[in-house]
Write an enzyme that holds these catalytic residues in place. Structure first.
Site, mmCIF file in Angstrom:
data_model
loop_
_atom_site.group_PDB
_atom_site.id
_atom_site.type_symbol
_atom_site.label_atom_id
_atom_site.label_comp_id
_atom_site.label_asym_id
_atom_site.label_seq_id
_atom_site.Cartn_x
_atom_site.Cartn_y
_atom_site.Cartn_z
ATOM 1 N N ASP A 150 -10.355 -3.201 -2.011
ATOM 2 C CA ASP A 150 -9.220 -2.304 -1.822
ATOM 3 C C ASP A 150 -8.385 -2.835 -0.652
ATOM 4 O O ASP A 150 -8.782 -3.777 0.032
ATOM 5 C CB ASP A 150 -9.754 -0.897 -1.519
ATOM 6 C CG ASP A 150 -8.719 0.191 -1.720
ATOM 7 O OD1 ASP A 150 -7.590 -0.114 -2.155
ATOM 8 O OD2 ASP A 150 -9.043 1.358 -1.446
ATOM 9 N N HIS A 207 -12.046 9.190 -9.933
ATOM 10 C CA HIS A 207 -11.974 8.927 -8.498
ATOM 11 C C HIS A 207 -11.151 10.030 -7.849
ATOM 12 O O HIS A 207 -10.277 10.624 -8.500
ATOM 13 C CB HIS A 207 -11.331 7.561 -8.246
ATOM 14 C CG HIS A 207 -11.366 7.116 -6.814
ATOM 15 N ND1 HIS A 207 -12.436 7.352 -5.984
ATOM 16 C CD2 HIS A 207 -10.452 6.440 -6.058
ATOM 17 C CE1 HIS A 207 -12.188 6.836 -4.791
ATOM 18 N NE2 HIS A 207 -10.987 6.275 -4.814
ATOM 19 N N ASP A 229 0.862 -1.175 0.000
ATOM 20 C CA ASP A 229 0.000 0.000 0.000
ATOM 21 C C ASP A 229 0.904 1.233 0.000
ATOM 22 O O ASP A 229 1.382 1.667 1.050
ATOM 23 C CB ASP A 229 -0.897 -0.038 1.244
ATOM 24 C CG ASP A 229 -1.851 1.139 1.325
ATOM 25 O OD1 ASP A 229 -1.772 2.029 0.465
ATOM 26 O OD2 ASP A 229 -2.661 1.171 2.266
ATOM 27 N N ASP A 265 -17.253 4.469 -1.338
ATOM 28 C CA ASP A 265 -16.037 4.087 -0.614
ATOM 29 C C ASP A 265 -16.408 3.696 0.821
ATOM 30 O O ASP A 265 -17.580 3.491 1.145
ATOM 31 C CB ASP A 265 -15.029 5.241 -0.688
ATOM 32 C CG ASP A 265 -13.591 4.770 -0.674
ATOM 33 O OD1 ASP A 265 -13.266 3.890 0.137
ATOM 34 O OD2 ASP A 265 -12.782 5.291 -1.464
ATOM 35 N N ASP A 294 -3.235 4.775 -5.987
ATOM 36 C CA ASP A 294 -3.372 6.144 -5.495
ATOM 37 C C ASP A 294 -2.442 7.099 -6.239
ATOM 38 O O ASP A 294 -1.400 7.526 -5.720
ATOM 39 C CB ASP A 294 -3.082 6.183 -3.994
ATOM 40 C CG ASP A 294 -4.090 5.370 -3.204
ATOM 41 O OD1 ASP A 294 -5.163 5.062 -3.752
ATOM 42 O OD2 ASP A 294 -3.805 5.040 -2.043
ATOM 43 N N ARG A 309 -7.228 -3.855 -6.054
ATOM 44 C CA ARG A 309 -5.992 -3.071 -6.091
ATOM 45 C C ARG A 309 -4.769 -3.980 -6.107
ATOM 46 O O ARG A 309 -3.806 -3.727 -6.813
ATOM 47 C CB ARG A 309 -5.921 -2.104 -4.900
ATOM 48 C CG ARG A 309 -4.769 -1.102 -5.038
ATOM 49 C CD ARG A 309 -4.845 0.006 -4.014
ATOM 50 N NE ARG A 309 -4.511 -0.452 -2.674
ATOM 51 C CZ ARG A 309 -4.409 0.362 -1.619
ATOM 52 N NH1 ARG A 309 -4.643 1.667 -1.764
ATOM 53 N NH2 ARG A 309 -4.109 -0.129 -0.426
#
Length: 924
Positions: free
Chosen positions: A525, A658, A266, A412, A600, A584
């Site tokens: 996610d 997004h 992440d 989300d 991201d 993701r």
């Protein structure tokens, strides 16, 4: 549509006070840039540092030819390390489809090594191996046609794959094969050697039995177990793949820097143009030159580093020309070294020889792209977060008010009850069934997030059931592993267990999910997995999945989460409906379960540019349904960047806007009427082209061929295309060069193909291939070209969603280069009936000798449709004296037409044929 931003307090309300600091830290990092100090370099990873310190040289391994066994399906023999006398077992298979598999493991490990399950769609089919020759130096095996053979050299051990006199690939030619067999070294070794054997013991180096990074200590009860192998690719200067990295399409050499890292993490607002690991890992590399394309699939789910070196790296074009003039006979070569922390060496060598052969070979191993529902290829509207049901309704109405189509609106984490997944916030989303029904009445859908970190709460059904069944991952001491994520203290389900995946899938049933519906789909996610208080923001490697450590399976976690979720969406419909699941984190084979996005990113021009090579890299390794957050997730785009991103995203496979919670609202109509019109036009172009997108994904599902393609895939001998990643092809027939430079007044597109022609899809102007074409651009420009010799169907009556266009008529765009061919595919757009019941239409469209015709490519299939052909545009045409339609019933009729002599465009209006029928249009 001007709703205020949600209160910051809403993001932390479910957290205990000690977590506020880490939340603030994460959000601060996320809005600035990645903190590279949170993530390891190779020097900070003990196994990578240790393995990389080994320099190329003569391998200590030799093949013990007297142990060789050759059966109908495989060759086995032992290898011995002359330094420490540890023995390995080599298995070599010739596979159907021009592939070779090489497995190397310890001969007698005290503890089994992890071998990756579930990624291969079946046990690969083998073909006979035959022995051509053998002596004390090695053996030669036949690989079948084209004089392909494997030369196994005994001392030192080495494998060479040949075709005729050409060396295609070498394994261990630089002597970097390693399987660190710590149990053998420390336990078996004393009883193995004879009195006169000289044994060189391994040093107990730092990090072998315990390793610390920042405040985290990784205990290694099994000791070090890294594996490594080198591959040499003579004649190759261009290699691609091993996503995910924010990097150019052509992979760079790693000499003097870190290797490329494959370790799902992440990473907040990742940096560009470096080899840091990102959210997904596909250990597949393609190598290409003008003569051949090959591939390497390194089947290992542990942390992996990939080193690339080249003997032409750093040479300028002038330097290469000087070599040529001076008669240098040095063959270009790329050397690749794979290093994994644990597991075995299990590598598939895909020998092509064409790019499409490699795609088919890889697809035969790991499967093809899941065929998405048609709506999944349309436009998606998302942000973190739409506040409540009223906000969703206002945004939905805004699209109608501004005449912009969309298919999916996304929610989300804030839609849940305190970050408890499978639930709804009882205040903000008090009647979700009504909200979903309102979308359904407009033929629209919703995606809601379901993450794999589960809030530890004795009143939360999901948690209590996972705990009661023992489905959580364990820590090294045997208790349930716990970490911090959005809900606060969270458990992590062990998705490596089939029982856990089956239970998870059952939670999507309409009587289990707290208000589910046919038009509610899913987004996974944080499934790297993300652990805010873990090492490198992920799970401790010494956590336990049954008999295996997390270090063995790490890169598989997201793959399993998406697989279980997709299965849940299929099961809830009784196996009828196709799922849509975005993930993701991913691994090899993730293409079988849905879509991927690039994570991201930021509202910066360079992030817009990098979306192209990032998705091209994913496409090359089987994942065609890829996209990037339109507008950038972090930061705030100005209107120019936002418009250009919509124009680029409209021609990328997964098309979703997004944005981060703290960014100002950016629905398409909030930037003034001029920019709204530009965005509307980009989205409408996407919808008009949905028939073409859909048939490309149908082919990707059937064949494994990518939808979005680098130019070299179609023009493999054109060296000018080999490093090109600012433009791309959709299928064979559309070339797209998005505008990705701020303030651009023009772009230079390369139109490939000597003797070919390309037509500007907006102006119908004709251009010759094999040239760099300068294209003046304005803010409305999206440079797109249709290849001469192709036929592309569109639907020009764009409505508010793709489902509203189901029965609308088609327009055929015929781009001539003497002849032209194309296809038209349709089914019901959302079920598996195309596969299970043969309910589809697949037509071949062809133009030859002034006759445009439609014929059936699938006579056994059946589907009735109301759609018809309302217009035909023939680009590069001559003016006919008359146009006649001949139908399957034998009736002839005259058709009206117009001819634009200045652009050589013939327009035939309302020919009226049903798209499922045979017909021909004759020009005289």
């Amino acid at each position: 549509a001007t709703c205020p931003n949600p209160s910051r307090a809403s993001t932390t309300r479910a957290w205990a006070d000690p977590l506020n600091a880490i939340v603030s830290f994460i959000e601060k990092v996320g809005t600035l840039a990645v903190d590279r100090g949170n993530f390891k370099t190779c020097d900070q990873s003990a196994f990578c540092k240790r393995q990389r310190a080994l320099q190329p040289g003569q391998s200590p391994y030799r093949a013990l030819l007297d142990t060789m066994e050759l059966t109908h399906t495989k060759l086995t023999l032992q290898l011995i390390n002359d330094n420490n006398k540890v023995r390995l077992l080599l298995e070599l298979y010739r596979l159907q489809g021009n592939m070779t598999r090489v497995k190397i493991n310890e001969l007698k490990p005290l503890k089994p090594r992890y071998e990756v399950p579930d990624v291969l769609v079946q046990q690969p089919l083998t073909e006979p191996l035959s022995l051509l020759s053998q002596d004390e130096n090695g053996v030669v095996l036949s690989l079948g046609g084209e004089a392909q053979r494997v030369i196994l050299s005994a001392r030192p051990f080495r494998l060479d794959i040949m075709e005729g006199h050409e060396l295609l690939m070498s394994l261990n030619s630089r002597g970097l094969l390693t399987i660190f067999a710590v149990f053998s070294l420390f336990v078996i070794l004393p009883s193995q050697p004879k009195a006169d054997d000289k044994v060189e013991e391994e040093k107990d180096e730092e990090g072998m039995w315990e390793e610390t990074f920042k405040s985290h200590t990784d205990t290694k009860p099994n000791g070090p177990s890294a594996v490594s192998l080198d591959f040499s690719l003579p004649g190759v200067e261009h290699v691609y793949g091993i996503p995910e990295h924010a990097e150019t399409l052509k992979l760079k050499t790693t000499d003097g820097g870190d290797p490329y890292r494959l370790y799902n993490l992440d990473v907040f607002q990742y940096e560009l143009f470096n080899p840091m690991a990102l959210y997904g890992a596909v250990p597949v590399m393609l190598a290409h030159n003008a003569q051949r394309t090959t591939g390497i699939f390194w089947l290992n789910a542990a942390e992996t580093w990939v080193d690339i070196s080249s003997n032409t790296a750093g040479k300028t074009v002038f330097g290469k020309m000087l070599d040529y003039v001076q008669g240098s006979n040095e063959t270009p070569q790329t050397d690749v070294r794979w290093i994994s922390e644990s597991g075995i060496i299990d590598v598939f060598i895909m020998l092509g020889p064409t790019p499409y052969d490699v795609f088919s070979q890889y697809a035969s191993l790991t499967g093809t792209q899941a065929f998405p529902p048609l709506a999944g290829l349309a436009y998606h509207q998302c942000r973190w977060n739409y506040n409540d049901q009223e906000d969703v309704q206002a945004v939905d109405a805004g699209f109608d008010q501004h005449d912009i189509p969309y298919d999916f609106i996304w929610l989300d984490i804030e839609h849940t009850d305190g970050k408890r997944y499978f639930t709804w916030d009882p205040h903000k989303f008090a009647t979700p069934k009504d909200m979903l029904q309102g979308l359904l009445e407009k033929k629209r859908k919703m995606v809601a997030i379901v993450d794999p970190h589960i809030k530890i709460d004795s009143e939360y059904k999901i948690h209590t059931e996972i705990r009661s069944q023992g489905f959580y991952i364990k820590n090294k001491d045997g208790g349930d592993y716990e970490g911090w994520c959005w809900p606060g203290n969270a458990g992590y389900p062990d998705f490596t267990k089939p029982e856990m995946r089956a239970w998870w899938a059952s939670m999507f049933a309409y009587d289990q999910y707290e208000v589910g519906a046919d038009n509610l789909y899913t987004w996974n996610d944080m499934n790297e997995p993300s652990v805010f208080n873990g090492p490198e923001v992920t799970m401790h490697k010494d956590a336990v999945h049954g008999p295996w450590e997390h270090r063995d399976v790490h890169n598989l976690y997201g793959f399993y989460v998406q697989a279980a979720t997709a299965e849940g969406l299929i099961q809830r419909s009784g196996g009828v409906e196709r799922p849509f699941v975005l993930t993701r984190a991913f691994f090899a084979g993730s293409q079988r379960y849905g879509a991927v996005w690039t994570g991201d990113n930021a509202a910066e021009w360079d992030h817009l540019k990098i979306s192209i090579p990032m998705c091209l890299s994913l496409s090359l390794v089987g994942i065609s349904l890829c996209g990037a957050d339109v507008g950038g997730f972090f930061k705030t785009p100005n209107s120019e960047l936002l418009v250009r991103w919509y124009q680029t995203g409209a021609y990328q496979p997964f098309f979703r806007a997004h944005a981060h919670l703290d960014t100002p609202r950016r629905e398409p109509w909030l930037f003034g009427p001029d920019n709204t019109a530009l965005i509307r036009e980009a989205v409408r172009q996407r919808y008009a082209l949905l028939p073409y997108w859909y048939q490309l994904f149908y082919h990707a599902h059937r064949t494994g061929h990518p939808v979005m393609r680098p130019l070299w895939v179609e023009y493999p001998q054109d060296a000018a295309t080999f490093a090109m990643d600012d433009q791309f092809l959709l299928g064979r027939d559309l070339l797209v060069h998005p505008v990705t430079e701020e303030g651009a007044r023009g772009v230079t597109a390369y139109l490939p193909g000597k003797g070919e022609v390309w037509f500007d899809v907006h102006t119908f102007q004709k251009h010759n291939g094999a040239q760099d074409l300068y294209i003046p651009v304005t803010m409305s420009s999206i440079p797109v070209f249709q290849r001469g010799g192709s036929i592309i169907p569109r639907k020009l009556r764009v409505r508010r969603s793709s489902a509203c266009m189901e029965h609308d008529p088609y327009t055929l765009f015929v781009a001539l280069s003497q002849r032209a061919e194309g296809e038209l595919y349709l089914d019901d757009g959302h079920t598996f009936n195309f596969d299970t019941k043969g309910e589809f239409i697949h037509r071949k469209l062809s133009f030859s000798n002034n006759i445009l015709s439609s014929s059936n490519l699938a006579p056994a299939a059946h589907l009735s449709t109301m759609s018809w052909i309302e217009r035909i545009l023939i680009l590069g045409a001559s003016k006919p004296s008359k146009v006649t339609l001949k139908t399957a019933g034998g009736q002839d009729s005259q058709l009206e037409f117009e001819f634009d002599a200045s652009m050589s465009v013939l327009t035939i209006r309302k020919p009226g044929m049903n798209v499922g029928e045979d017909w021909s249009v004759v020009l005289k």
